[in-house]
Design a protein around this motif. Structure first.
Motif, PDB file in Angstrom:
ATOM      1  N   LEU A   1       0.825  -1.210   0.000  1.00  0.00           N
ATOM      2  CA  LEU A   1       0.000   0.000   0.000  1.00  0.00           C
ATOM      3  C   LEU A   1       0.859   1.260   0.000  1.00  0.00           C
ATOM      4  O   LEU A   1       0.480   2.274  -0.595  1.00  0.00           O
ATOM      5  N   ALA A   2       2.001   1.207   0.662  1.00  0.00           N
ATOM      6  CA  ALA A   2       2.902   2.374   0.641  1.00  0.00           C
ATOM      7  C   ALA A   2       3.378   2.624  -0.782  1.00  0.00           C
ATOM      8  O   ALA A   2       3.445   3.765  -1.243  1.00  0.00           O
ATOM      9  N   ARG A   3       3.669   1.550  -1.490  1.00  0.00           N
ATOM     10  CA  ARG A   3       4.115   1.706  -2.881  1.00  0.00           C
ATOM     11  C   ARG A   3       2.990   2.255  -3.750  1.00  0.00           C
ATOM     12  O   ARG A   3       3.190   3.176  -4.539  1.00  0.00           O
ATOM     13  N   LEU A   4       1.800   1.683  -3.586  1.00  0.00           N
ATOM     14  CA  LEU A   4       0.644   2.145  -4.360  1.00  0.00           C
ATOM     15  C   LEU A   4       0.356   3.615  -4.051  1.00  0.00           C
ATOM     16  O   LEU A   4       0.171   4.431  -4.966  1.00  0.00           O
ATOM     17  N   GLY A   5       0.332   3.954  -2.764  1.00  0.00           N
ATOM     18  CA  GLY A   5       0.039   5.331  -2.379  1.00  0.00           C
ATOM     19  C   GLY A   5       1.074   6.301  -2.912  1.00  0.00           C
ATOM     20  O   GLY A   5       0.738   7.422  -3.324  1.00  0.00           O
ATOM     21  N   LYS A   6       2.333   5.889  -2.922  1.00  0.00           N
ATOM     22  CA  LYS A   6       3.395   6.775  -3.413  1.00  0.00           C
ATOM     23  C   LYS A   6       3.197   7.096  -4.896  1.00  0.00           C
ATOM     24  O   LYS A   6       3.304   8.252  -5.320  1.00  0.00           O
ATOM     25  N   ILE A   7       2.855   6.077  -5.660  1.00  0.00           N
ATOM     26  CA  ILE A   7       2.612   6.299  -7.101  1.00  0.00           C
ATOM     27  C   ILE A   7       1.440   7.263  -7.286  1.00  0.00           C
ATOM     28  O   ILE A   7       1.503   8.203  -8.073  1.00  0.00           O
ATOM     29  N   LEU A   8       0.374   7.044  -6.540  1.00  0.00           N
ATOM     30  CA  LEU A   8      -0.839   7.849  -6.716  1.00  0.00           C
ATOM     31  C   LEU A   8      -0.633   9.281  -6.219  1.00  0.00           C
ATOM     32  O   LEU A   8      -1.144  10.233  -6.819  1.00  0.00           O
ATOM     33  N   LYS A   9       0.116   9.442  -5.144  1.00  0.00           N
ATOM     34  CA  LYS A   9       0.369  10.799  -4.647  1.00  0.00           C
ATOM     35  C   LYS A   9       1.221  11.598  -5.626  1.00  0.00           C
ATOM     36  O   LYS A   9       1.055  12.806  -5.761  1.00  0.00           O
ATOM     37  N   GLN A  10       2.111  10.905  -6.323  1.00  0.00           N
ATOM     38  CA  GLN A  10       2.931  11.610  -7.327  1.00  0.00           C
ATOM     39  C   GLN A  10       2.053  12.191  -8.435  1.00  0.00           C
ATOM     40  O   GLN A  10       2.435  13.114  -9.126  1.00  0.00           O
ATOM     41  N   GLU A  11       0.862  11.625  -8.581  1.00  0.00           N
ATOM     42  CA  GLU A  11      -0.084  12.117  -9.597  1.00  0.00           C
ATOM     43  C   GLU A  11      -1.120  13.058  -8.976  1.00  0.00           C
ATOM     44  O   GLU A  11      -2.130  13.379  -9.601  1.00  0.00           O
ATOM     45  N   GLY A  12      -0.905  13.461  -7.745  1.00  0.00           N
ATOM     46  CA  GLY A  12      -1.755  14.481  -7.128  1.00  0.00           C
ATOM     47  C   GLY A  12      -2.935  13.957  -6.333  1.00  0.00           C
ATOM     48  O   GLY A  12      -3.734  14.745  -5.814  1.00  0.00           O
ATOM     49  N   LEU A  13      -3.085  12.648  -6.220  1.00  0.00           N
ATOM     50  CA  LEU A  13      -4.204  12.106  -5.449  1.00  0.00           C
ATOM     51  C   LEU A  13      -3.879  12.126  -3.947  1.00  0.00           C
ATOM     52  O   LEU A  13      -2.711  12.093  -3.555  1.00  0.00           O
ATOM     53  N   SER A  14      -4.919  12.156  -3.143  1.00  0.00           N
ATOM     54  CA  SER A  14      -4.741  12.094  -1.690  1.00  0.00           C
ATOM     55  C   SER A  14      -4.894  10.641  -1.225  1.00  0.00           C
ATOM     56  O   SER A  14      -5.455   9.803  -1.935  1.00  0.00           O
ATOM     57  N   VAL A  15      -4.414  10.374  -0.009  1.00  0.00           N
ATOM     58  CA  VAL A  15      -4.499   9.021   0.556  1.00  0.00           C
ATOM     59  C   VAL A  15      -5.099   9.089   1.960  1.00  0.00           C
ATOM     60  O   VAL A  15      -4.635   9.851   2.809  1.00  0.00           O
ATOM     61  N   MET A  16      -6.125   8.305   2.156  1.00  0.00           N
ATOM     62  CA  MET A  16      -6.725   8.145   3.480  1.00  0.00           C
ATOM     63  C   MET A  16      -6.586   6.672   3.854  1.00  0.00           C
ATOM     64  O   MET A  16      -6.866   5.787   3.038  1.00  0.00           O
ATOM     65  N   THR A  17      -6.154   6.423   5.081  1.00  0.00           N
ATOM     66  CA  THR A  17      -5.904   5.041   5.497  1.00  0.00           C
ATOM     67  C   THR A  17      -6.580   4.759   6.837  1.00  0.00           C
ATOM     68  O   THR A  17      -6.477   5.565   7.768  1.00  0.00           O
ATOM     69  N   PHE A  18      -7.259   3.638   6.908  1.00  0.00           N
ATOM     70  CA  PHE A  18      -7.832   3.162   8.178  1.00  0.00           C
ATOM     71  C   PHE A  18      -6.897   2.123   8.781  1.00  0.00           C
ATOM     72  O   PHE A  18      -6.251   1.358   8.066  1.00  0.00           O
ATOM     73  N   THR A  19      -6.877   2.070  10.107  1.00  0.00           N
ATOM     74  CA  THR A  19      -6.155   0.987  10.773  1.00  0.00           C
ATOM     75  C   THR A  19      -6.800   0.659  12.110  1.00  0.00           C
ATOM     76  O   THR A  19      -7.334   1.553  12.780  1.00  0.00           O
ATOM     77  N   GLY A  20      -6.726  -0.596  12.472  1.00  0.00           N
ATOM     78  CA  GLY A  20      -7.181  -1.013  13.800  1.00  0.00           C
ATOM     79  C   GLY A  20      -6.094  -0.852  14.846  1.00  0.00           C
ATOM     80  O   GLY A  20      -6.338  -1.062  16.043  1.00  0.00           O
ATOM     81  N   TYR A  21      -4.885  -0.504  14.420  1.00  0.00           N
ATOM     82  CA  TYR A  21      -3.791  -0.243  15.374  1.00  0.00           C
ATOM     83  C   TYR A  21      -3.828   1.225  15.799  1.00  0.00           C
ATOM     84  O   TYR A  21      -4.556   2.041  15.226  1.00  0.00           O
TER      85      TYR A  21
END
Ligand code: SF4
Length: 198
Positions: free
Chosen positions: A81-101
């Motif tokens: 997911l870090a890799r996916l998010g990095k690619i998408l952020k480079q294209e200007g998209l935002s990232v929201m992440t849920f976690t149970g931790y």
């Protein structure tokens, strides 16, 4: 690199700010009592997708402002997911992440994959679902212990407005007649909804 996915939604309006793609990952080791999605727990369920292939599909798909990673447990697949998010952020998209931790535990874990996923996350929602603290009055979360962390400035403007954002459900009818629901609601609301549909 592969990501194990339970469901991929190219667009949704109920899993974070604006119109977003949503990746619901498969696999969760936390097992909260009362979890609404226990079918996402097994690590061998769902299906796999190549991270680069998924990034391309998102970038070539409908116009969106960002992606939401939920689960399952996103940090169980932090590296992908870090890799996916990095690619998408480079294209200007935002990232929201849920976690149970808890954020503090992730930050202090010494796990570089966790830190990499945090580094590309604009808005983190942390904490396990706690049925004894059931509360659907705040957007996108189901219990009052869950916290919003604005890790970048991207959604800081929402911080004082969270109570103005309603929790909402999306209901989709698939071509083969199945009903798919996403978003957040209490059981009573779901029963009312399906009573109306049947
Ligand atoms: S962390 Fe999320 S998916 Fe995992 S058991 Fe808790 S509520 Fe369910």
């Amino acid at each position: 690199m592969l990501l194990r996915v339970h469901r991929f939604l190219p667009t949704t309006k109920v899993e974070g700010p604006g119109i977003r793609a949503c990746i619901q990952v498969q696999g969760c080791p936390i097992h909260c009592a009362g979890c609404a999605v226990p079918f996402t727990w097994p690590e061998d369920g769902g299906f796999t997708m190549g991270v680069d292939q998924l990034a391309e599909q998102i970038l070539q798909g409908p116009a969106i402002e960002g992606v939401t990673f939920l689960g399952g447990e996103p940090f169980a697949q932090a590296q992908a997911l870090a890799r996916l998010g990095k690619i998408l952020k480079q294209e200007g998209l935002s990232v929201m992440t849920f976690t149970g931790y808890l954020l503090e535990n992730l930050q202090q874990s010494g796990n570089q994959d966790y830190l990499d996923l945090l580094a590309i996350t604009d808005l983190l929602i942390d904490g396990p679902f706690q049925i004894e603290h059931l509360d659907t009055s705040r957007p996108w979360v189901g219990s009052s212990n869950q916290r919003y962390h604005f890790l970048t400035e991207r959604y800081l403007h929402l911080k004082e407005r969270m109570t103005d954002i309603p929790n909402r459900l999306e209901v989709r009818l698939t071509p083969d007649g199945r009903v798919m629901v996403n978003g957040l609601a209490e059981v009573g609301d779901l029963k009312d909804l399906f009573r109306g549909l049947l």
